[in-house]
Write an enzyme that holds these catalytic residues in place. Sequence first.
Site, short mmCIF file in Angstrom:
data_model
loop_
_atom_site.label_atom_id
_atom_site.label_comp_id
_atom_site.label_asym_id
_atom_site.label_seq_id
_atom_site.Cartn_x
_atom_site.Cartn_y
_atom_site.Cartn_z
N LYS A 123 0.83 -1.21 0.00
CA LYS A 123 0.00 0.00 0.00
C LYS A 123 0.86 1.26 0.00
O LYS A 123 0.49 2.25 -0.63
CB LYS A 123 -0.96 0.01 1.19
CG LYS A 123 -2.09 -1.00 1.02
CD LYS A 123 -3.28 -0.70 1.91
CE LYS A 123 -4.43 -1.64 1.57
NZ LYS A 123 -5.59 -1.50 2.41
N LYS A 206 -4.95 -9.41 -6.07
CA LYS A 206 -6.12 -9.67 -5.25
C LYS A 206 -7.30 -8.79 -5.69
O LYS A 206 -7.10 -7.63 -6.03
CB LYS A 206 -5.75 -9.32 -3.79
CG LYS A 206 -6.75 -9.76 -2.76
CD LYS A 206 -6.35 -9.30 -1.36
CE LYS A 206 -6.65 -7.85 -1.12
NZ LYS A 206 -6.94 -7.49 0.26
N LYS A 209 -11.49 -3.77 -3.00
CA LYS A 209 -12.49 -2.70 -3.14
C LYS A 209 -11.85 -1.38 -3.54
O LYS A 209 -12.52 -0.51 -4.05
CB LYS A 209 -13.34 -2.57 -1.88
CG LYS A 209 -12.60 -2.37 -0.58
CD LYS A 209 -13.59 -2.07 0.53
CE LYS A 209 -13.70 -3.16 1.58
NZ LYS A 209 -12.52 -3.29 2.47
N1 AQP Z 1 -9.85 -10.84 -2.62
C1 AQP Z 1 -10.11 -11.38 -1.44
N2 AQP Z 1 -10.26 -12.71 -1.32
C2 AQP Z 1 -10.56 -13.28 -0.12
N3 AQP Z 1 -10.74 -12.56 1.01
C3 AQP Z 1 -10.60 -11.22 0.93
N4 AQP Z 1 -10.71 -10.25 1.84
C4 AQP Z 1 -10.48 -9.05 1.25
N5 AQP Z 1 -10.23 -9.22 -0.05
C5 AQP Z 1 -10.29 -10.56 -0.29
C6 AQP Z 1 -11.01 -10.47 3.25
O1 AQP Z 1 -12.06 -9.58 3.61
C7 AQP Z 1 -11.85 -9.21 4.98
C8 AQP Z 1 -11.95 -7.74 5.12
O2 AQP Z 1 -10.90 -7.11 4.45
P1 AQP Z 1 -10.71 -5.56 4.64
O3 AQP Z 1 -11.79 -4.84 3.99
O4 AQP Z 1 -10.55 -5.24 6.06
O5 AQP Z 1 -9.34 -5.21 4.00
P2 AQP Z 1 -8.57 -5.77 2.81
O6 AQP Z 1 -8.15 -7.18 3.06
O7 AQP Z 1 -7.47 -4.80 2.54
O8 AQP Z 1 -9.66 -5.78 1.67
P3 AQP Z 1 -9.69 -4.93 0.38
O9 AQP Z 1 -10.96 -5.22 -0.34
O10 AQP Z 1 -8.42 -5.13 -0.40
O11 AQP Z 1 -9.78 -3.47 0.97
P4 AQP Z 1 -8.95 -2.21 0.60
O12 AQP Z 1 -8.99 -2.14 -0.88
O13 AQP Z 1 -9.65 -1.09 1.30
O14 AQP Z 1 -7.57 -2.43 1.14
C9 AQP Z 1 -10.51 -9.77 5.42
O15 AQP Z 1 -10.75 -10.96 6.15
C10 AQP Z 1 -9.83 -10.09 4.13
O16 AQP Z 1 -8.93 -11.16 4.25
#
Ligand code: AQP
Length: 347
Positions: A123, A206, A209
């Site tokens: 990040k 991955k 969002k």
């Molecule tokens: N692509 C994914 N596949 C499986 N699990 C996922 N999780 C996120 N993306 C995937 C799981 O969702 C939970 C919440 O994640 P988060 O929103 O706290 O943060 P993150 O992992 O950083 O998810 P994002 O979507 O990538 O958010 P941003 O873009 O804001 O950083 C966790 O249990 C995560 O493992």
Amino acid sequence: MSEPVQTPQTFPTRIFSGIQPSGGLTLGNYLGALKRFVEKQDEGIETIYCLVDMHAITVWQEPEKLRQQTREGAAAFIAAGIDPKRSILFNQSQVSAHVELGWIFNCVARMGWMSRMTQWKDKAGKNAEAQSLGLFAYPSLMAADILVYKATHVPVGEDQKQHLELCRDIAIKFNNDYGVNFFPVVEPVIEGAATRVMSLRDGTRKMSKSDPSDQSRINLTDNADMIAAKIRKAKTDPLPLPDSVEGLKDRPEARNLVSIYAALSGHSVAKVVHDFAGAQFGTFKPALADLAVATLTPITTEMNRLMQDPAEIDRILGEGAERADALARPNLEQVYDILGMIRSRRR
Ligand code: AQP
């Protein structure tokens, strides 16, 4: 530092997990996290789930959007099957014990531990100097989110594994530094066919969002046409589907779509490969789109219904926060005591 005194203590099974309201939730969040959260609740385990809004602000959030996304996240939890009576559902900023313990853990965790976190490196990229201090310290607040409840198990997607290892390190160091056996050493629960859902545009990244391309992900707010169109346009290779799981090796996009199908259908990857052996993507993609639409449409419809009444969502989050606070506060008071802090204020 005092000698470790290991008093035997067992910790009852308790689940904690959270999701950031930093955007609309994706199919990755659903399969990697939400769906698992519901399963744990339905197994009858004590479950505490949180919209981690304090984590979301580690990168800039427009205030009105953050409010909206937090309500939308709560609506997604409930629409996916979280029952706010059986589980505790709340937003993190309403329970200040999280950040209080987070600060204490900032004094336990080491800079070196944090700088090794791959999510920080991803990040922050080459621009680490311009990132918030909060983004760097994020995993220590995450450890506090979990340990303030003495949670023992944390269902997450594969991407959070390293943060949970750090949470274990913090618990062990705290226990050793203060000669107590106060915090449990948590177990990550990374289960299912889609623990790492990948981008629809690039099978090596991955699904996220915050990806700038909306085509890279399926949002829980997408309608049936949008879901079908995104799957139709998903990147693939020219080969037909293989007849063995090994045949998916080195085919990240094919492996991703097959894993999504397996997770949505509740079957193993091996069964999906068997059922579609030799099929072209022209056959597989419509089947996957139908399955995704059938699974997600009822959730989206229910989310939209719940979002009509934001006051009711806020009420549910407030009630959840009170129940969460009642569990967290006594644990935190004990931590202050262990640390040697005077607690003479009348409450
Ligand atoms: N692509 C994914 N596949 C499986 N699990 C996922 N999780 C996120 N993306 C995937 C799981 O969702 C939970 C919440 O994640 P988060 O929103 O706290 O943060 P993150 O992992 O950083 O998810 P994002 O979507 O990538 O958010 P941003 O873009 O804001 O950083 C966790 O249990 C995560 O493992």
